[in-house]
Design a protein around this motif. Sequence first.
Motif, PDB file in Angstrom:
ATOM      1  N   ILE A 121       1.632  -9.544  -2.127  1.00 56.16           N
ATOM      2  CA  ILE A 121       0.291  -8.309  -1.854  1.00 56.16           C
ATOM      3  C   ILE A 121       0.651  -7.497  -2.745  1.00 56.16           C
ATOM      4  O   ILE A 121       0.803  -6.393  -2.829  1.00 56.16           O
ATOM      5  N   ILE A 122      -1.180  -7.492  -3.248  1.00 60.01           N
ATOM      6  CA  ILE A 122      -1.344  -6.049  -3.524  1.00 60.01           C
ATOM      7  C   ILE A 122      -3.140  -5.956  -3.030  1.00 60.01           C
ATOM      8  O   ILE A 122      -3.805  -6.337  -3.104  1.00 60.01           O
ATOM      9  N   ILE A 123      -3.276  -4.936  -2.815  1.00 58.58           N
ATOM     10  CA  ILE A 123      -4.448  -4.064  -1.661  1.00 58.58           C
ATOM     11  C   ILE A 123      -5.338  -3.031  -3.693  1.00 58.58           C
ATOM     12  O   ILE A 123      -4.196  -2.546  -3.591  1.00 58.58           O
ATOM     13  N   ARG A 124      -6.726  -3.822  -3.888  1.00 59.71           N
ATOM     14  CA  ARG A 124      -6.771  -2.566  -5.117  1.00 59.71           C
ATOM     15  C   ARG A 124      -8.589  -1.479  -4.199  1.00 59.71           C
ATOM     16  O   ARG A 124      -8.550  -2.393  -3.678  1.00 59.71           O
ATOM     17  N   ASN A 125      -8.628  -0.838  -4.663  1.00 55.75           N
ATOM     18  CA  ASN A 125      -9.937   0.074  -4.910  1.00 55.75           C
ATOM     19  C   ASN A 125     -11.135  -0.954  -5.477  1.00 55.75           C
ATOM     20  O   ASN A 125     -10.526  -1.043  -7.292  1.00 55.75           O
TER      21      ASN A 125
END
Length: 253
Positions: free
Chosen positions: A44-48
């Motif tokens: 999982i990758i969460i980016r602005n």
Amino acid sequence: MKQLFILLLLVSGLGSYAKETKVIIRAKARDGKFVGSSLGGAYIIIRNNLNNQILAEGKTAGTTGNTQLIMQTPLSRGGSICDDQTAKFEANIDIAEPTAVSITVYAPLNNRQAQTKVSTELWLIPGKHILGDGIILEIPGFIIDILTPRTHQYIPLHTIAGKPFAVQANMVMMCGCVIQKGGIWNADKIEVKGILKKDGQYIREVELSLIATNLFEGNFPITTRGDYELTVYAYDPATGNTGIDKVNYVVFE
């Protein structure tokens, strides 16, 4: 100096407003269960969204979930399909203002030929946690591994001429769940075939049938030497799940 002092106060004030915001992310196989530790997890990758900064990243961990709850119990509005052990990734993100983010899931992490990238976007509000079942992203497909023939295997023609040449492939759901005759994931409902090429030219299609849990087999004759390519695919018309694996091998005299 006065302007610098005011700027520092503003920055300091903004930082003091930052609040920890918890978000649970899960990856769920289409028509299946959750991608968990038994399969190596989903990444999982969460980016602005504004500056593409990574706010959190990591793998899902836990079980594939409760089969009866996920696959056999009617879901009512507000109901849950997860228990305390169901695989998840929990992010702890400090944000000072509402932030638009993208969430990207790569699953399954350890099966590159079957790996799928799925994304969604949403707003995170400081201190407003997204827990419970969390954000669930659906992962379509099947995981297929051709077992026979082996990659770049050299096969003498005289050892197979006049005999059925066997093809074997292992197949599971994207959660690792088993495929078997008459089971929850019923092999009779899934089309599994091989596409055979020699020296870049199509030769034939090969039917594969279930011979054991997750294991499919078919055969065909080989009468000439050459560079062969075999693609095994699966297709479930009811769910739209598909998957493939490819192997190249050489028949020589």
